[in-house]
Write a protein that holds these residues in place. Structure first.
Motif, PDB file in Angstrom:
ATOM      1  N   SER A  22       0.598   4.594 -22.569  1.00  0.00           N
ATOM      2  CA  SER A  22       0.753   5.830 -21.813  1.00  0.00           C
ATOM      3  C   SER A  22      -0.469   6.141 -20.963  1.00  0.00           C
ATOM      4  CB  SER A  22       1.035   7.007 -22.759  1.00  0.00           C
ATOM      5  OG  SER A  22      -0.094   7.271 -23.574  1.00  0.00           O
ATOM      6  N   MET A  23      -1.577   5.434 -21.179  1.00  0.00           N
ATOM      7  CA  MET A  23      -2.777   5.666 -20.390  1.00  0.00           C
ATOM      8  C   MET A  23      -2.761   4.926 -19.059  1.00  0.00           C
ATOM      9  SD  MET A  23      -4.355   7.845 -22.087  1.00  0.00           S
ATOM     10  CE  MET A  23      -5.874   7.878 -21.157  1.00  0.00           C
ATOM     11  N   VAL A  24      -1.726   4.152 -18.800  1.00  0.00           N
ATOM     12  CA  VAL A  24      -1.586   3.471 -17.517  1.00  0.00           C
ATOM     13  C   VAL A  24      -0.868   4.403 -16.552  1.00  0.00           C
ATOM     14  CG1 VAL A  24      -0.606   1.497 -16.308  1.00  0.00           C
ATOM     15  CG2 VAL A  24      -1.519   1.213 -18.617  1.00  0.00           C
ATOM     16  N   GLN A  25      -1.518   4.709 -15.416  1.00  0.00           N
ATOM     17  CA  GLN A  25      -0.945   5.620 -14.429  1.00  0.00           C
ATOM     18  C   GLN A  25      -1.053   5.029 -13.034  1.00  0.00           C
ATOM     19  OE1 GLN A  25      -3.590   8.977 -15.474  1.00  0.00           O
ATOM     20  NE2 GLN A  25      -1.740  10.178 -15.777  1.00  0.00           N
ATOM     21  N   VAL A  26      -0.132   5.426 -12.184  1.00  0.00           N
ATOM     22  CA  VAL A  26      -0.221   5.115 -10.759  1.00  0.00           C
ATOM     23  C   VAL A  26      -0.608   6.408 -10.058  1.00  0.00           C
ATOM     24  CG1 VAL A  26       1.053   4.453  -8.689  1.00  0.00           C
ATOM     25  CG2 VAL A  26       1.439   3.226 -10.829  1.00  0.00           C
ATOM     26  N   VAL A  27      -1.804   6.435  -9.458  1.00  0.00           N
ATOM     27  CA  VAL A  27      -2.318   7.670  -8.856  1.00  0.00           C
ATOM     28  C   VAL A  27      -2.419   7.571  -7.333  1.00  0.00           C
ATOM     29  CG1 VAL A  27      -3.554   8.318 -10.943  1.00  0.00           C
ATOM     30  CG2 VAL A  27      -4.706   6.909  -9.237  1.00  0.00           C
ATOM     31  N   GLY A  28      -1.951   6.458  -6.768  1.00  0.00           N
ATOM     32  CA  GLY A  28      -1.931   6.299  -5.317  1.00  0.00           C
ATOM     33  C   GLY A  28      -0.953   5.204  -4.933  1.00  0.00           C
ATOM     34  N   LEU A  29      -0.189   5.417  -3.856  1.00  0.00           N
ATOM     35  CA  LEU A  29       0.803   4.441  -3.415  1.00  0.00           C
ATOM     36  C   LEU A  29       0.624   4.125  -1.935  1.00  0.00           C
ATOM     37  CD1 LEU A  29       4.009   5.787  -5.215  1.00  0.00           C
ATOM     38  CD2 LEU A  29       2.860   3.607  -5.665  1.00  0.00           C
ATOM     39  N   PHE A  30       0.643   2.836  -1.615  1.00  0.00           N
ATOM     40  CA  PHE A  30       0.551   2.359  -0.245  1.00  0.00           C
ATOM     41  C   PHE A  30       1.494   1.170  -0.092  1.00  0.00           C
ATOM     42  CE2 PHE A  30      -3.598   3.713  -1.856  1.00  0.00           C
ATOM     43  CZ  PHE A  30      -3.804   4.827  -1.058  1.00  0.00           C
ATOM     44  N   PRO A  31       1.871   0.815   1.120  1.00  0.00           N
ATOM     45  CA  PRO A  31       2.739  -0.355   1.307  1.00  0.00           C
ATOM     46  C   PRO A  31       2.066  -1.621   0.770  1.00  0.00           C
ATOM     47  CG  PRO A  31       2.663   0.963   3.315  1.00  0.00           C
ATOM     48  CD  PRO A  31       1.603   1.509   2.410  1.00  0.00           C
ATOM     49  N   ALA A  33       0.565  -2.019  -2.136  1.00  0.00           N
ATOM     50  CA  ALA A  33      -0.592  -1.801  -2.993  1.00  0.00           C
ATOM     51  C   ALA A  33      -0.450  -0.478  -3.735  1.00  0.00           C
ATOM     52  CB  ALA A  33      -1.885  -1.809  -2.185  1.00  0.00           C
ATOM     53  N   ALA A  34      -1.169  -0.362  -4.850  1.00  0.00           N
ATOM     54  CA  ALA A  34      -1.149   0.876  -5.632  1.00  0.00           C
ATOM     55  C   ALA A  34      -2.523   1.101  -6.242  1.00  0.00           C
ATOM     56  CB  ALA A  34      -0.095   0.799  -6.743  1.00  0.00           C
ATOM     57  N   VAL A  35      -2.890   2.374  -6.397  1.00  0.00           N
ATOM     58  CA  VAL A  35      -4.112   2.725  -7.117  1.00  0.00           C
ATOM     59  C   VAL A  35      -3.710   2.993  -8.567  1.00  0.00           C
ATOM     60  CG1 VAL A  35      -6.059   4.297  -7.306  1.00  0.00           C
ATOM     61  CG2 VAL A  35      -5.142   3.717  -5.058  1.00  0.00           C
ATOM     62  N   ARG A  42     -10.118   3.523 -12.291  1.00  0.00           N
ATOM     63  CA  ARG A  42      -9.218   3.458 -11.144  1.00  0.00           C
ATOM     64  C   ARG A  42      -9.588   2.288 -10.244  1.00  0.00           C
ATOM     65  NH1 ARG A  42      -8.323   8.688  -7.800  1.00  0.00           N
ATOM     66  NH2 ARG A  42     -10.465   8.247  -7.219  1.00  0.00           N
ATOM     67  N   LYS A  43      -8.540   1.673  -9.649  1.00  0.00           N
ATOM     68  CA  LYS A  43      -8.785   0.592  -8.698  1.00  0.00           C
ATOM     69  C   LYS A  43      -7.565   0.416  -7.813  1.00  0.00           C
ATOM     70  CE  LYS A  43     -10.194  -4.237  -8.277  1.00  0.00           C
ATOM     71  NZ  LYS A  43     -10.518  -5.497  -8.989  1.00  0.00           N
ATOM     72  N   LEU A  44      -7.807   0.129  -6.525  1.00  0.00           N
ATOM     73  CA  LEU A  44      -6.729  -0.218  -5.598  1.00  0.00           C
ATOM     74  C   LEU A  44      -6.358  -1.672  -5.850  1.00  0.00           C
ATOM     75  CD1 LEU A  44      -4.997   0.524  -3.040  1.00  0.00           C
ATOM     76  CD2 LEU A  44      -6.836  -0.514  -1.713  1.00  0.00           C
ATOM     77  N   GLY A 175      -6.940   1.975   1.058  1.00  0.00           N
ATOM     78  CA  GLY A 175      -5.800   1.206   1.552  1.00  0.00           C
ATOM     79  C   GLY A 175      -5.422   1.549   2.978  1.00  0.00           C
ATOM     80  N   VAL A 176      -6.287   1.222   3.932  1.00  0.00           N
ATOM     81  CA  VAL A 176      -6.071   1.581   5.336  1.00  0.00           C
ATOM     82  C   VAL A 176      -5.765   0.333   6.161  1.00  0.00           C
ATOM     83  CG1 VAL A 176      -7.085   2.650   7.385  1.00  0.00           C
ATOM     84  CG2 VAL A 176      -7.628   3.549   5.100  1.00  0.00           C
ATOM     85  N   ASP A 177      -4.684   0.373   6.924  1.00  0.00           N
ATOM     86  CA  ASP A 177      -4.366  -0.725   7.835  1.00  0.00           C
ATOM     87  C   ASP A 177      -5.332  -0.715   9.018  1.00  0.00           C
ATOM     88  OD1 ASP A 177      -2.241  -1.745   6.381  1.00  0.00           O
ATOM     89  OD2 ASP A 177      -0.776  -0.441   7.358  1.00  0.00           O
ATOM     90  N   ALA A 178      -5.687  -1.907   9.498  1.00  0.00           N
ATOM     91  CA  ALA A 178      -6.605  -2.017  10.622  1.00  0.00           C
ATOM     92  C   ALA A 178      -6.278  -3.258  11.437  1.00  0.00           C
ATOM     93  CB  ALA A 178      -8.052  -2.075  10.137  1.00  0.00           C
ATOM     94  N   VAL A 179      -6.864  -3.341  12.619  1.00  0.00           N
ATOM     95  CA  VAL A 179      -6.680  -4.484  13.505  1.00  0.00           C
ATOM     96  C   VAL A 179      -8.042  -5.039  13.881  1.00  0.00           C
ATOM     97  CG1 VAL A 179      -5.882  -5.234  15.780  1.00  0.00           C
ATOM     98  CG2 VAL A 179      -4.485  -3.662  14.427  1.00  0.00           C
ATOM     99  N   VAL A 180      -8.197  -6.354  13.742  1.00  0.00           N
ATOM    100  CA  VAL A 180      -9.397  -7.048  14.190  1.00  0.00           C
ATOM    101  C   VAL A 180      -9.043  -7.758  15.492  1.00  0.00           C
ATOM    102  CG1 VAL A 180     -11.110  -8.825  13.684  1.00  0.00           C
ATOM    103  CG2 VAL A 180     -10.243  -7.370  11.837  1.00  0.00           C
TER     104      VAL A 180
END
Length: 215
Positions: A22-31, A33-35, A42-44, A175-180
Motif C-alpha cells: 500500500s506504500m506504492v503510489q503514483v503521484v505524477g502522470l505523463f505520456p 512515464a510516471a512519478v 519519489r522518482k520519475l 517529464g518535459v518534452d523538448a526539441v534538440v
C-alpha cells in the motif's frame, strides 16, 4: 508442531506484506512515464524502466499507470501524498521583468544543469540547439526521435527528447518534452509551451508572473 508454527508465522507476515504494497503510489502522470512514490522515495520512471524498490512501470497515460510490484501487475490511479511526511502542496510564484529586446529572460536548469531561457509562448515545446544538448549531457541521437522543424532560415533536422526536469526559480516541472535542433539555432534555449502549459502564467504591466500548479 514445527509445521504449525511455520504456518502461523507465514500468516502473520501477510498483513505486513499487504501494508508494504500500500506504500506504492503514483503521484505524477505523463505520456509514457510516471512519478512513483515507494516508502517516501519519489522518482520519475519511464515505461520499461525500474524505479525505487524494484517497481517497474509497464504503461502510463492520463488515466493512470500499470506498475509491476513484486512480479504482480496492477493499475494505479493518480493519488495525493497525504501522510505525516508530506505537507499539503503550496503554489510557488516567480516574477520576471522584461529584459533586452522586450523579451523575458529566466535563469533556469534542465536535468539539474544551469541554462538561460528565453520565454517563447509561440514555441510548442522547450527547444535547445545541439551544442547546448551536448553540454547538458543529453544523448539526443540515441534517445531522441528524429523530426524536421521550421526555423527562421528554413527547415532543420531535429530530435524530440524527454527531459527529466525543467526548473526556473523554485518552480520545477518533471517529464518535459523538448526539441534538440541541429546546428546553433536557437542561440538561446526557448522556454516553450511544453513547460508553460504545465504552470500558470500571466503578464502584468511588463512583468511575467509564473506560478506552479497544485494537483
Amino acid at each position: 508442531m514445527r509445521s504449525v508454527s511455520i504456518l502461523f508465522a507465514s500468516l502473520l507476515l501477510l498483513p505486513a506484506l499487504a501494508q508494504a504494497a500500500s506504500m506504492v503510489q503514483v503521484v505524477g502522470l505523463f505520456p509514457g512515464a510516471a512519478v512513483v512514490n515507494v516508502d517516501g522515495q519519489r522518482k520519475l520512471v519511464r515505461v520499461g524502466q525500474t524505479g525505487p524498490g524494484g517497481v517497474q512501470v509497464v504503461s502510463a497515460d492520463a488515466s493512470g499507470a500499470v506498475l509491476r510490484v513484486d512480479g504482480v501487475e496492477r493499475h494505479y490511479n493518480l493519488s495525493r501524498e497525504y501522510s505525516g511526511a508530506y505537507a499539503a502542496p503550496s503554489k510557488t510564484q516567480l516574477s520576471v521583468a522584461k529584459g533586452t529586446g522586450g523579451h523575458y529572460w529566466i535563469a533556469g536548469a534542465i536535468n539539474g544543469q544551469s541554462i538561460q531561457f528565453l520565454v517563447d509562448t509561440g514555441a510548442t515545446s522547450v527547444a535547445i540547439n545541439e551544442h547546448q544538448a551536448r553540454r547538458l549531457g543529453i544523448d539526443y541521437r540515441v534517445n531522441g526521435r528524429p523530426m524536421v522543424v521550421s526555423t527562421a532560415s528554413g527547415t532543420a533536422k531535429a530530435w524530440r527528447v524527454h527531459l527529466n526536469s525543467v526548473k526556473v526559480g523554485a518552480i520545477e516541472v518533471l517529464g518535459v518534452d523538448a526539441v534538440v535542433v541541429e546546428g546553433g539555432s536557437p542561440t538561446e534555449a526557448l522556454l516553450g509551451m511544453s513547460f508553460l502549459g504545465r504552470v500558470s502564467w500571466r503578464e502584468e504591466q511588463g512583468v511575467l508572473v509564473l506560478e506552479s500548479k497544485t494537483s
